[in-house]
Every structure is written in structure tokens, then in C-alpha cells.
Scaffold this active site. Structure first.
Site, PDB file in Angstrom:
ATOM      1  N   LYS A 181       0.808  -1.353  -0.220  1.00 18.85           N
ATOM      2  CA  LYS A 181       0.049  -0.010  -0.012  1.00 18.85           C
ATOM      3  C   LYS A 181       0.892   1.251   0.044  1.00 18.85           C
ATOM      4  CE  LYS A 181      -3.449   2.389   2.791  1.00 18.85           C
ATOM      5  NZ  LYS A 181      -4.222   2.298   3.844  1.00 18.85           N
ATOM      6  N   LYS A 234      -2.188  -1.565  -3.820  1.00 20.69           N
ATOM      7  CA  LYS A 234      -3.044  -0.230  -3.545  1.00 20.69           C
ATOM      8  C   LYS A 234      -2.477   0.955  -3.779  1.00 20.69           C
ATOM      9  CE  LYS A 234      -5.972   1.864  -0.216  1.00 20.69           C
ATOM     10  NZ  LYS A 234      -6.094   2.256   1.049  1.00 20.69           N
TER      11      LYS A 234
HETATM   12  C1  PBG Z   1      -7.596   3.184   5.825  1.00 19.43           C
HETATM   13  C2  PBG Z   1      -7.883   3.095   4.307  1.00 19.43           C
HETATM   14  C3  PBG Z   1      -7.465   4.105   3.254  1.00 19.43           C
HETATM   15  C4  PBG Z   1      -8.109   3.569   2.193  1.00 19.43           C
HETATM   16  C5  PBG Z   1      -8.386   2.150   2.519  1.00 19.43           C
HETATM   17  N1  PBG Z   1      -8.271   2.096   3.832  1.00 19.43           N
HETATM   18  C6  PBG Z   1      -6.917   5.634   3.446  1.00 19.43           C
HETATM   19  C7  PBG Z   1      -5.660   5.836   3.641  1.00 19.43           C
HETATM   20  O1  PBG Z   1      -4.770   4.898   3.838  1.00 19.43           O
HETATM   21  O2  PBG Z   1      -5.492   7.053   3.812  1.00 19.43           O
HETATM   22  C8  PBG Z   1      -8.097   4.177   0.813  1.00 19.43           C
HETATM   23  C9  PBG Z   1      -9.127   3.782   0.055  1.00 19.43           C
HETATM   24  C10 PBG Z   1      -9.602   4.687  -1.114  1.00 19.43           C
HETATM   25  O3  PBG Z   1      -9.010   5.548  -1.324  1.00 19.43           O
HETATM   26  O4  PBG Z   1     -10.596   4.204  -1.850  1.00 19.43           O
HETATM   27  N2  PBG Z   1      -6.350   3.162   6.215  1.00 19.43           N
END
Ligand code: PBG
Length: 311
Positions: A181, A234
Site C-alpha cells: 500500500k 493499492k
Molecule cells: C485506511 C484506508 C484508506 C483507504 C483504505 N483504507 C485510506 C488511507 O490509507 O489513507 C483508501 C481507500 C480509497 O481511497 O478508496 N487506512
């Protein structure tokens, strides 16, 4: 055996073509909200109170969606899994094994500072963070979650969560790790929806730097070693080059999260007459599939049947 446990998970992992069964629909459920509120950019997705969410899931089932990713947003801030657990219980009480409910497991919607971890005097307190995340995971599993999806990016959280689940006879619950991520500008629409924008700094101390391929590969490898059942990339569209290497390296199911900014960008182009939303969305899924994604988390899952994708 976790990845064979029920028809939903077997269909998700079947290597027989793109189908609605491979798509996971996010849900934003807000404690105490009556009705629903629009989320700028995320067409077809609203912040929902529980009653509205139950009705929405009913409609989604008619559109062949079986997998959901729950984001629960508590009314009051503070480290507690209670709001999420109540929401999970309500959903599972109503739909039981008709759906497979993954639960995004993170602290950012409940922490006072909007971070995914606990800070202590300006430093990440890893032990406290892992304890909190594990206690959320256990509370969610006890409430009926079908899968735990840690999205915080703390080192060691997959192992810690696997450990607490196994100790409490939840050996059957899979962990879908947000394993690679990145720190990304494409999470914008989400942070409003989940009320999780950090109040100071950013997430670059724990999310991966987009310039660092080695770290990106190692992060997924570490999750695999710690016992993740599913790996994830992601944002999906901007990380697609890493799918094949991660699959090769770990030989586990690897999926993608088409994140809020990626999905909203298609909607915004369409709104300006610059693309056909349905065709563009379908194209992105076909590309994910071509690249080898075994599942796709997308805000458009509930539209898929109408776009002509098979069940
Ligand atoms: C929480 C999380 C996030 C997303 C999924 N879980 C945001 C982040 O890490 O700031 C992003 C999902 C999206 O933008 O669709 N940790």
C-alpha cells in the site's frame, strides 16, 4: 483451508475469468447516521446509516455482489472497536452466509488524530498500535466478520492478528492484507467519506514511497510470511506493474484496490463529457484481470452486472 471455506471465497478465487464474484464492494457505514450522505466523486456510493446500508446490501445482492469491504465510522473518536462490531453484527444478523463480509481493520477512522497507528510523543508506538489493531480484529471476528483486512501498514500486524484470531478459535477467518500500500494522492475522496484525514503530518512514515520498488515487493513478502491469505496492491491502477512480480514471489492470491481517487477520476472525466464512464470502468477491470488480479475491490462492483459482466 481458509481459502476454500465457502462458495463465496471459492468463486472469488476461481481462475476462470472476470465475473461479479471477483469484485468486492466497499461500504461506508456511519454510526448514528440517519439516512445517507453523498460522497463527492464516488458515484453510486454514499455514507450510510445502518438501516440504509441494510437496504443497499439487499439491492447489491440482486446485482450478484457477494463480497463487501466494510468501513465503519464511529460517532465519537477514541480507540474502540465497538461501533464497528455493532455494525458487523447488524449486517451479519440480517444476511448471514448470503454475503462475505470483509472488514477494513485500521485505527484512522476512530483515532483522534486520524492516523492509522498510535503516536506517543511524536513517535509511532508500534506495540500499542499492534495491540489496538489486534483487539479490533478480534472484536470484528467475534461480531461475525468473514475476513479481516488490515490497512494500517504497521510492521508485524498480520502476524499479530493471525495470532490473536487463532488463539480465539477463529482459525477459519482469512486475512486479506493491504500488503503493498503506497502513500498516495489518490485516496482523497475516501478520507472525507471515512472521516480519516490525518490532523498532522501525513502517512509517509508507514505507507510505501511510490519510488521504492524494493520496499513495495518486500512489504508483500513480509505479509505472506506472517500468514496473510490474500495480498493486495493499492492503488490498483498505479501499481499494476507490481502484480506479476508479487504473484511470482509469493504464489498467494493477489488482488487490487481501485481506490477512491482512481474511480472518481473516471466519474469526473465523464461528468465533463470526456469519457463514457461505464466503458472506462469496464476497461480498467479488464486491465486488472489481464494483469492477473484475482480479486478487485472497486466502488463500481454493484454496477458490474449491468455493464454486462457475468455473475
Ligand atoms: C485506511 C484506508 C484508506 C483507504 C483504505 N483504507 C485510506 C488511507 O490509507 O489513507 C483508501 C481507500 C480509497 O481511497 O478508496 N487506512
Amino acid at each position: 483451508m481458509r481459502n476454500r471455506a465457502n462458495p463465496h471465497i471459492r468463486n472469488l478465487l476461481a481462475q476462470d475469468g472476470l465475473s461479479v464474484a471477483k469484485l468486492i464492494q466497499p461500504l461506508f457505514v456511519i454510526e448514528g447516521l440517519v439516512g445517507e450522505e453523498k460522497i463527492p466523486g464516488l458515484i453510486g456510493n454514499n455514507r450510510m446509516g445502518i438501516d440504509t446500508a441494510l437496504k443497499q446490501i439487499e439491492k447489491d445482492l440482486e446485482n450478484a455482489v457477494r463480497h463487501f469491504m466494510l468501513f465503519s465510522v464511529p460517532k465519537d473518536k477514541g480507540i474502540s472497536a465497538k461501533a464497528g462490531a455493532n455494525i458487523i453484527s447488524a449486517i451479519k444478523k440480517r444476511f448471514g452466509s448470503d454475503i462475505h463480509l470483509w472488514v477494513d481493520t485500521c485505527l484512522c477512522s476512530s483515532s483522534f488524530d486520524g492516523h492509522c497507528c498510535i503516536f506517543n510523543q511524536g513517535e509511532i508506538d508500534l506495540e500499542a498500535s499492534l495491540n489496538a489493531l489486534s483487539s479490533y480484529a478480534l472484536a470484528y471476528a467475534n461480531a461475525g466478520a468473514d475476513g479481516i483486512a488490515p490497512s494500517d501498514m504497521m510492521d508485524g500486524r498480520v502476524g499479530a492478528i493471525r495470532n490473536i484470531l487463532d488463539k480465539n478459535s477463529h482459525t477459519n477467518i482469512p486475512i486479506m492484507s493491504y500488503s503493498t500500500k503506497f502513500a498516495s494522492e489518490f485516496y482523497g475522496p475516501f478520507r472525507g467519506a471515512a472521516d480519516s484525514a490525518p490532523s498532522f503530518g501525513d502517512r509517509r512514515q508507514y505507507q510505501i514511497d511510490v519510488r521504492n520498488r524494493t520496499d513495495a515487493l518486500n512489504a508483500s513478502k513480509r505479509c505472506a510470511k506472517e500468514g496473510a491469505d490474500f495480498l493486495m496492491l493499492k492503488p490498483g491502477m498505479t501499481s499494476i506493474d507490481l502484480l506479476a512480480p508479487i504473484k511470482r514471489q509469493n504464489n498467494l492470491p493477489v488482488g487490487v484496490y481501485q481506490v477512491s481517487g482512481e474511480y472518481a477520476s473516471l466519474a469526473l472525466l465523464a461528468e465533463n463529457g470526456l469519457t463514457d464512464f461505464d466503458k472506462a470502468l469496464l476497461e480498467t477491470w479488464q486491465v486488472f484481470h489481464r494483469a492477473g488480479a484475482q480479486y478487485i475491490i472497486t466502488y463500481g462492483a454493484r454496477l458490474a452486472l449491468n455493464l454486462g459482466i457475468t455473475k
